[in-house]
Write a protein that holds these residues in place. Structure first.
Motif, PDB file in Angstrom:
ATOM      1  N   GLU A 139       0.802  -1.221   0.000  1.00 17.13           N
ATOM      2  CA  GLU A 139       0.000   0.000   0.000  1.00 17.13           C
ATOM      3  C   GLU A 139       0.840   1.279   0.000  1.00 17.13           C
ATOM      4  OE1 GLU A 139      -2.266  -3.460   1.406  1.00 17.13           O
ATOM      5  OE2 GLU A 139      -0.321  -2.598   2.012  1.00 17.13           O
ATOM      6  N   ASN A 140       2.133   1.177   0.294  1.00 14.92           N
ATOM      7  CA  ASN A 140       2.997   2.359   0.326  1.00 14.92           C
ATOM      8  C   ASN A 140       3.908   2.465  -0.894  1.00 14.92           C
ATOM      9  OD1 ASN A 140       2.115   3.274   2.947  1.00 14.92           O
ATOM     10  ND2 ASN A 140       3.257   1.550   3.819  1.00 14.92           N
ATOM     11  N   THR A 141       3.770   1.549  -1.830  1.00 16.24           N
ATOM     12  CA  THR A 141       4.598   1.569  -3.037  1.00 16.24           C
ATOM     13  C   THR A 141       4.130   2.691  -3.968  1.00 16.24           C
ATOM     14  OG1 THR A 141       4.948  -0.819  -2.893  1.00 16.24           O
ATOM     15  CG2 THR A 141       5.389   0.219  -5.018  1.00 16.24           C
ATOM     16  N   CYS A 172     -12.857   3.725   0.174  1.00 14.45           N
ATOM     17  CA  CYS A 172     -11.599   2.987   0.132  1.00 14.45           C
ATOM     18  C   CYS A 172     -11.399   2.344  -1.234  1.00 14.45           C
ATOM     19  CB  CYS A 172     -11.552   1.932   1.228  1.00 14.45           C
ATOM     20  SG  CYS A 172     -12.930   0.804   1.227  1.00 14.45           S
ATOM     21  N   THR A 173     -10.149   2.021  -1.515  1.00 18.41           N
ATOM     22  CA  THR A 173      -9.789   1.400  -2.788  1.00 18.41           C
ATOM     23  C   THR A 173      -9.134   0.048  -2.548  1.00 18.41           C
ATOM     24  OG1 THR A 173      -9.468   3.530  -3.914  1.00 18.41           O
ATOM     25  CG2 THR A 173      -8.373   1.613  -4.873  1.00 18.41           C
ATOM     26  N   GLY A 174      -9.595  -0.938  -3.277  1.00 20.72           N
ATOM     27  CA  GLY A 174      -8.927  -2.237  -3.302  1.00 20.72           C
ATOM     28  C   GLY A 174      -7.977  -2.256  -4.479  1.00 20.72           C
ATOM     29  N   ILE A 175      -6.680  -2.376  -4.199  1.00 22.30           N
ATOM     30  CA  ILE A 175      -5.682  -2.408  -5.281  1.00 22.30           C
ATOM     31  C   ILE A 175      -5.503  -3.874  -5.660  1.00 22.30           C
ATOM     32  CG2 ILE A 175      -3.389  -1.649  -6.017  1.00 22.30           C
ATOM     33  CD1 ILE A 175      -3.395   0.226  -3.542  1.00 22.30           C
ATOM     34  N   LEU A 176      -6.334  -4.325  -6.587  1.00 27.11           N
ATOM     35  CA  LEU A 176      -6.378  -5.753  -6.917  1.00 27.11           C
ATOM     36  C   LEU A 176      -5.363  -6.116  -7.998  1.00 27.11           C
ATOM     37  CD1 LEU A 176      -8.985  -5.439  -5.270  1.00 27.11           C
ATOM     38  CD2 LEU A 176     -10.081  -7.019  -6.876  1.00 27.11           C
ATOM     39  N   PHE A 177      -4.631  -7.178  -7.741  1.00 24.98           N
ATOM     40  CA  PHE A 177      -3.799  -7.773  -8.783  1.00 24.98           C
ATOM     41  C   PHE A 177      -4.696  -8.664  -9.647  1.00 24.98           C
ATOM     42  CE2 PHE A 177      -0.528  -5.906  -6.400  1.00 24.98           C
ATOM     43  CZ  PHE A 177       0.676  -6.008  -7.092  1.00 24.98           C
ATOM     44  N   ASN A 178      -4.136  -9.226 -10.707  1.00 20.51           N
ATOM     45  CA  ASN A 178      -4.943  -9.976 -11.680  1.00 20.51           C
ATOM     46  C   ASN A 178      -5.773 -11.061 -11.009  1.00 20.51           C
ATOM     47  OD1 ASN A 178      -2.500  -8.809 -12.970  1.00 20.51           O
ATOM     48  ND2 ASN A 178      -3.449  -9.604 -14.825  1.00 20.51           N
ATOM     49  N   HIS A 179      -7.047 -11.093 -11.358  1.00 23.98           N
ATOM     50  CA  HIS A 179      -7.945 -12.127 -10.824  1.00 23.98           C
ATOM     51  C   HIS A 179      -8.861 -12.582 -11.947  1.00 23.98           C
ATOM     52  CE1 HIS A 179      -9.482  -8.103 -10.131  1.00 23.98           C
ATOM     53  NE2 HIS A 179     -10.729  -8.573 -10.121  1.00 23.98           N
ATOM     54  N   TRP A 230     -15.939  -6.746  -0.067  1.00 26.09           N
ATOM     55  CA  TRP A 230     -16.987  -6.649   0.953  1.00 26.09           C
ATOM     56  C   TRP A 230     -16.387  -6.405   2.340  1.00 26.09           C
ATOM     57  CZ3 TRP A 230     -18.180 -10.298   4.964  1.00 26.09           C
ATOM     58  CH2 TRP A 230     -19.336  -9.977   5.698  1.00 26.09           C
ATOM     59  N   LEU A 231     -15.315  -7.127   2.665  1.00 29.23           N
ATOM     60  CA  LEU A 231     -14.679  -6.983   3.979  1.00 29.23           C
ATOM     61  C   LEU A 231     -14.168  -5.562   4.219  1.00 29.23           C
ATOM     62  CD1 LEU A 231     -12.733 -10.366   4.201  1.00 29.23           C
ATOM     63  CD2 LEU A 231     -14.546  -9.598   5.762  1.00 29.23           C
ATOM     64  N   MET A 232     -13.703  -4.893   3.168  1.00 26.54           N
ATOM     65  CA  MET A 232     -13.189  -3.529   3.317  1.00 26.54           C
ATOM     66  C   MET A 232     -14.262  -2.579   3.837  1.00 26.54           C
ATOM     67  SD  MET A 232     -10.726  -2.919   0.037  1.00 26.54           S
ATOM     68  CE  MET A 232      -9.912  -4.352  -0.638  1.00 26.54           C
ATOM     69  N   LEU A 233     -15.516  -2.808   3.431  1.00 27.74           N
ATOM     70  CA  LEU A 233     -16.599  -1.922   3.859  1.00 27.74           C
ATOM     71  C   LEU A 233     -17.219  -2.343   5.189  1.00 27.74           C
ATOM     72  CD1 LEU A 233     -18.500  -0.943   0.595  1.00 27.74           C
ATOM     73  CD2 LEU A 233     -16.362  -0.079   1.544  1.00 27.74           C
ATOM     74  N   GLN A 234     -16.699  -3.398   5.793  1.00 31.88           N
ATOM     75  CA  GLN A 234     -17.211  -3.832   7.106  1.00 31.88           C
ATOM     76  C   GLN A 234     -16.300  -3.383   8.243  1.00 31.88           C
ATOM     77  OE1 GLN A 234     -20.221  -4.999   6.378  1.00 31.88           O
ATOM     78  NE2 GLN A 234     -19.429  -4.901   4.271  1.00 31.88           N
ATOM     79  N   GLN A 235     -15.228  -2.657   7.914  1.00 35.04           N
ATOM     80  CA  GLN A 235     -14.283  -2.201   8.934  1.00 35.04           C
ATOM     81  C   GLN A 235     -14.777  -0.906   9.603  1.00 35.04           C
ATOM     82  OE1 GLN A 235     -11.707  -4.468   9.424  1.00 35.04           O
ATOM     83  NE2 GLN A 235     -12.929  -5.487   7.834  1.00 35.04           N
ATOM     84  N   ASP A 236     -14.243  -0.624  10.791  1.00 35.65           N
ATOM     85  CA  ASP A 236     -14.611   0.612  11.497  1.00 35.65           C
ATOM     86  C   ASP A 236     -14.110   1.851  10.762  1.00 35.65           C
ATOM     87  OD1 ASP A 236     -15.860  -0.805  13.531  1.00 35.65           O
ATOM     88  OD2 ASP A 236     -14.028  -0.934  14.745  1.00 35.65           O
ATOM     89  N   LYS A 237     -12.927   1.727  10.150  1.00 35.18           N
ATOM     90  CA  LYS A 237     -12.340   2.861   9.439  1.00 35.18           C
ATOM     91  C   LYS A 237     -12.027   2.481   7.995  1.00 35.18           C
ATOM     92  CE  LYS A 237     -10.128   4.925  13.537  1.00 35.18           C
ATOM     93  NZ  LYS A 237      -8.831   5.320  14.144  1.00 35.18           N
ATOM     94  N   PRO A 238     -12.240   3.397   7.059  1.00 37.40           N
ATOM     95  CA  PRO A 238     -11.921   3.099   5.655  1.00 37.40           C
ATOM     96  C   PRO A 238     -10.421   3.122   5.412  1.00 37.40           C
ATOM     97  CG  PRO A 238     -12.630   5.375   5.862  1.00 37.40           C
ATOM     98  CD  PRO A 238     -12.792   4.755   7.223  1.00 37.40           C
ATOM     99  N   ASP A 239      -9.951   2.244   4.548  1.00 37.08           N
ATOM    100  CA  ASP A 239      -8.527   2.182   4.233  1.00 37.08           C
ATOM    101  C   ASP A 239      -8.357   1.480   2.891  1.00 37.08           C
ATOM    102  OD1 ASP A 239      -5.832   2.535   4.503  1.00 37.08           O
ATOM    103  OD2 ASP A 239      -5.630   1.404   6.365  1.00 37.08           O
ATOM    104  N   ASP A 240      -7.153   1.554   2.347  1.00 36.57           N
ATOM    105  CA  ASP A 240      -6.848   0.927   1.062  1.00 36.57           C
ATOM    106  C   ASP A 240      -6.045  -0.352   1.288  1.00 36.57           C
ATOM    107  OD1 ASP A 240      -7.962   3.256  -0.146  1.00 36.57           O
ATOM    108  OD2 ASP A 240      -6.040   4.287   0.146  1.00 36.57           O
ATOM    109  N   PHE A 241      -6.277  -1.347   0.423  1.00 35.59           N
ATOM    110  CA  PHE A 241      -5.631  -2.641   0.598  1.00 35.59           C
ATOM    111  C   PHE A 241      -5.186  -3.237  -0.737  1.00 35.59           C
ATOM    112  CE2 PHE A 241      -8.419  -2.170   4.230  1.00 35.59           C
ATOM    113  CZ  PHE A 241      -7.671  -2.671   5.288  1.00 35.59           C
ATOM    114  N   VAL A 242      -3.983  -3.817  -0.721  1.00 36.46           N
ATOM    115  CA  VAL A 242      -3.510  -4.634  -1.844  1.00 36.46           C
ATOM    116  C   VAL A 242      -4.122  -6.023  -1.699  1.00 36.46           C
ATOM    117  CG1 VAL A 242      -1.487  -5.863  -2.761  1.00 36.46           C
ATOM    118  CG2 VAL A 242      -1.359  -3.410  -2.309  1.00 36.46           C
TER     119      VAL A 242
END
Length: 327
Positions: A139-141, A172-179, A230-242
């Motif tokens: 997330e810091n790259t 929040c943003t999900g930084i998704l690799f190829n799926h 879905w899990l990203m929007l169930q957290q107490d605070k918004p954040d970005d995840f790889v």
């Protein structure tokens, strides 16, 4: 009952996310530019089309977005819309930038304007990182995008981050690799490989023509990745995840596994053509998804070999059904 609006519901991720949200008891609204004319074949493929309330919304039109949010009043909005092909973005850079960055901005601004307690998920992309060599991106790259698609996704990422910080939006943003999955259209290379290889295994005399097969990517299973959204929007605070598997393979390894599943030697059927090379491309994509595991409790359940096998099995089943219908 929670309400969710999925913009881009007709795509691969939109269909799998719809199925997941239904299993969690959501009332799901599927947004498409023209809900009356779209086929929604992916929703039909998963057997859930009748369970989704389809709505026409053009996220490039602020008024359309605003009206839709005020009408539905969703708890969660998933922004999966926009031109989704890296290769096509070189041919349609303006359409790509507008559909991704302007669409995202309209969603953010409409949520701010309504002042409704809406949580926004934005579909980011590992393409934004560009070439990081052997270094796994987290997330810091820093972003160094190398395609019009990646430029658009990077812009959308920073728009989301800015609205989160400046206006305290839950975004929040999900930084998704190829799926990948069988729901990918054949313009995506993994689906092209699987579809062509399966036809060859059934007697077709064609060759599989590809571009640079030495590129390396982190490939995961799409139905698994929508759980992270879905899990990203169930957290107490918004954040970005790889979101990734953490395992990188060359495209020729994916090709080999596909042909191995069919009992064939890939080198007998694959040709490389310079016309399929991109003007600029990423040699390797490496990911560090540790943060998603630590905070979301999410990790990839399947690796590239599993993905290739699942896609081959589905394609063979599809060909067999077609053959029976023709008989």
């Amino acid at each position: 009952m929670k309400k969710a609006l999925i913009c881009g519901v007709s795509g691969q991720d939109g269909a799998y996310l719809s199925k997941l949200l239904l299993s969690h008891g959501y009332e799901v609204y599927g947004g498409s530019r023209d809900a009356q004319m779209s086929s929604f074949k992916n929703l039909a493929e998963l057997g859930i089309r009748s369970e989704i309330t389809l709505v026409s919304v053009n996220i490039n039109d602020f008024r359309s977005v605003l009206q839709t949010l005020l009408k539905i009043k969703p708890d969660e909005v998933y922004n999966l819309a926009g031109q989704s092909s890296v290769g096509l973005s070189f041919e349609q850079p303006v359409e790509t930038l507008e559909s991704i960055s302007v669409g995202t901005l309209n969603l953010l601004e409409a949520i701010r304007f309504t002042n409704l307690p809406i949580k926004l998920y934005n579909a980011g992309s590992s393409e934004s990182f560009g070439d990081t060599g052997q270094a796994p991106a987290d997330e810091n790259t820093p972003f160094r995008p190398r395609s019009p698609y990646a430029v658009a996704k990077a812009a959308a990422f920073w728009q989301v981050a800015n609205y989160r910080e400046a206006y305290q939006l839950y975004a929040c943003t999900g930084i998704l690799f190829n799926h990948e999955s069988p729901l990918r259209p054949e313009r995506f290379v993994t689906r092209k490989i699987v579809a062509t290889a399966c036809r060859i295994s059934q007697g077709s005399s064609e060759k599989l023509i590809l571009g640079n097969i030495e590129i390396a990517r982190d490939w995961g299973w799409a139905p698994n990745y929508v759980e992270a959204m879905w899990l990203m929007l169930q957290q107490d605070k918004p954040d970005d995840f790889v979101i990734a598997t953490g395992h990188t393979c060359k495209l020729k390894d994916f090709i080999r596994v596909v042909f191995d599943c069919l009992g064939l030697n890939w080198e007998d059927y694959v040709e490389s053509d310079l016309t399929f090379y991109r003007p600029t491309d990423i040699a390797e994509g490496h990911a560090n998804p540790e943060k998603a595991k630590r905070i979301l409790g999410w990790e990839a359940q399947y690796k590239m070999e599993d993905v290739a096998k699942f896609m081959v099995e589905h394609q063979l089943s599809k060909l067999q059904k077609t053959s029976l219908i023709e008989q």
